[in-house]
Scaffold this motif. Structure first.
Motif, short mmCIF file in Angstrom:
data_model
loop_
_atom_site.label_atom_id
_atom_site.label_comp_id
_atom_site.label_asym_id
_atom_site.label_seq_id
_atom_site.Cartn_x
_atom_site.Cartn_y
_atom_site.Cartn_z
N ALA A 12 0.67 -1.32 0.12
CA ALA A 12 0.08 0.11 -0.04
C ALA A 12 0.93 1.28 0.00
N THR A 13 2.21 1.21 0.57
CA THR A 13 2.66 2.36 0.76
C THR A 13 3.79 2.58 -0.49
N PHE A 14 3.70 1.70 -1.57
CA PHE A 14 4.72 1.79 -2.74
C PHE A 14 4.37 3.08 -3.28
N PRO A 15 5.47 3.85 -3.29
CA PRO A 15 5.23 5.27 -3.93
C PRO A 15 5.59 5.34 -5.52
N LYS A 16 5.02 6.20 -6.10
CA LYS A 16 4.98 6.49 -7.57
C LYS A 16 6.66 7.10 -7.68
N PRO A 17 6.96 6.71 -8.97
CA PRO A 17 8.34 7.17 -9.15
C PRO A 17 8.48 8.91 -9.14
N ALA A 27 11.57 0.10 -5.44
CA ALA A 27 11.04 -0.58 -6.48
C ALA A 27 12.02 -1.83 -6.69
N MET A 28 13.48 -1.70 -6.20
CA MET A 28 14.18 -2.85 -6.15
C MET A 28 14.07 -3.88 -5.06
N GLU A 29 13.26 -3.49 -4.03
CA GLU A 29 12.88 -4.49 -2.92
C GLU A 29 11.69 -5.23 -3.67
N ARG A 30 10.66 -4.48 -4.36
CA ARG A 30 9.57 -5.07 -4.87
C ARG A 30 10.13 -6.17 -6.19
N LEU A 31 11.00 -5.65 -6.81
CA LEU A 31 11.56 -6.50 -7.82
C LEU A 31 12.10 -7.68 -7.36
N ILE A 32 12.90 -7.83 -6.10
CA ILE A 32 13.08 -8.86 -5.48
C ILE A 32 12.09 -10.01 -5.29
N VAL A 33 11.14 -9.43 -4.75
CA VAL A 33 9.85 -10.21 -4.59
C VAL A 33 9.39 -11.00 -5.81
N VAL A 34 9.26 -10.04 -6.93
CA VAL A 34 8.91 -10.51 -8.24
C VAL A 34 9.85 -11.59 -8.65
N ARG A 56 3.44 -2.88 -14.35
CA ARG A 56 2.85 -1.48 -13.93
C ARG A 56 3.25 -0.92 -12.55
N ASP A 57 3.05 -1.92 -11.52
CA ASP A 57 3.60 -1.67 -10.16
C ASP A 57 4.89 -1.02 -10.01
N LEU A 58 6.15 -1.37 -10.93
CA LEU A 58 7.15 -1.14 -10.44
C LEU A 58 7.52 0.51 -10.87
N THR A 59 6.62 0.90 -11.88
CA THR A 59 6.82 2.26 -12.45
C THR A 59 5.61 2.97 -12.07
N LEU A 164 12.35 -1.73 -15.47
CA LEU A 164 11.67 -2.58 -16.38
C LEU A 164 12.69 -3.30 -17.12
N GLN A 165 13.60 -3.11 -17.48
CA GLN A 165 14.50 -4.19 -18.06
C GLN A 165 14.98 -5.26 -17.11
N ALA A 166 15.34 -4.92 -16.09
CA ALA A 166 15.67 -5.99 -14.77
C ALA A 166 14.44 -6.93 -15.23
#
Length: 199
Positions: A12-17, A27-34, A56-59, A164-166
């Motif tokens: 819920a607290t994931f900020p917009k870029p 974003a990197m923390e979220r990417l690790i989960v993904v 969509r979420d990451l960016t 996004l490329q990662a």
């Protein structure tokens, strides 16, 4: 299924870029989960489900698509957007940005889609899209692309493109793993059938 839903739900607290190090860290923390979720995926459908949400979420984009190369066409396999885009449709590689990304093996950021000749304007007019970013899935021999779209003019930052490329690079590995896993299962079934015949 509950585990997948938890992975697909952004915090819920994931900020917009905002192009700062705090956003990049989140974003990197979220990417690790993904990445962890993709490592356990055993079907293309599961990969598509994870990636369409993550892209969509990451960016903080208003839309995301997963595009797969189908010969000389781009197949819009999956999407997650504020309104429908092109899911299930095919476009010639030479007539869309995803095709350009695959053929040129590089990411692209377009702040104003109506000022870029690579964009098929007629396909975009019925949509909310004003800006976009697109990255290839597998650099050396692209098998697809991941697109992000914004409803207002947005110049995707280098950090957003890198995230996004990662995701696209991890998606490529996950798709290869599914292919290997499927081939391994088929080989095991064939061996078991041969053993049954010998008995």
């Amino acid at each position: 299924m509950a585990r997948l839903e938890k992975i697909l739900s952004p915090p819920a607290t994931f900020p917009k870029p905002v192009n700062d190090s705090t956003w990049y860290t989140h974003a990197m923390e979220r990417l690790i989960v993904v990445v962890q979720a993709l490592s356990g995926a055993r079907s293309v459908e599961t990969i598509n489900e994870i990636v369409r949400h993550a892209a969509r979420d990451l960016t903080g984009a208003d839309g995301a698509t997963i595009v797969l190369r189908d010969g000389e066409f781009c197949y819009y396999a999956e999407e997650n957007a504020i309104s429908p885009l092109w899911k299930g449709k095919r476009f010639p590689l030479d007539n869309c940005v995803s095709g350009w990304v695959m053929k040129n093996r590089e990411a692209v950021m377009i702040e104003d889609i109506y000022k870029d000749p690579r964009v098929p304007h007629d396909a975009y007019r019925p949509t909310f899209v004003k800006s976009m970013a697109m990255v290839p899935i597998r650099h050396n021999d692209p098998i697809g692309a991941i697109g992000n779209y914004w409803a207002s003019h947005h110049a995707a930052s280098l950090a957003e493109l890198n995230i996004l490329q990662a995701l696209a690079d991890t998606t490529s590995v996950a798709l290869s793993n599914v292919q290997l896993y499927t081939e391994l299962e088929m080989n095991i079934r064939m061996l078991q059938a041969r053993e049954e015949q010998v008995r």
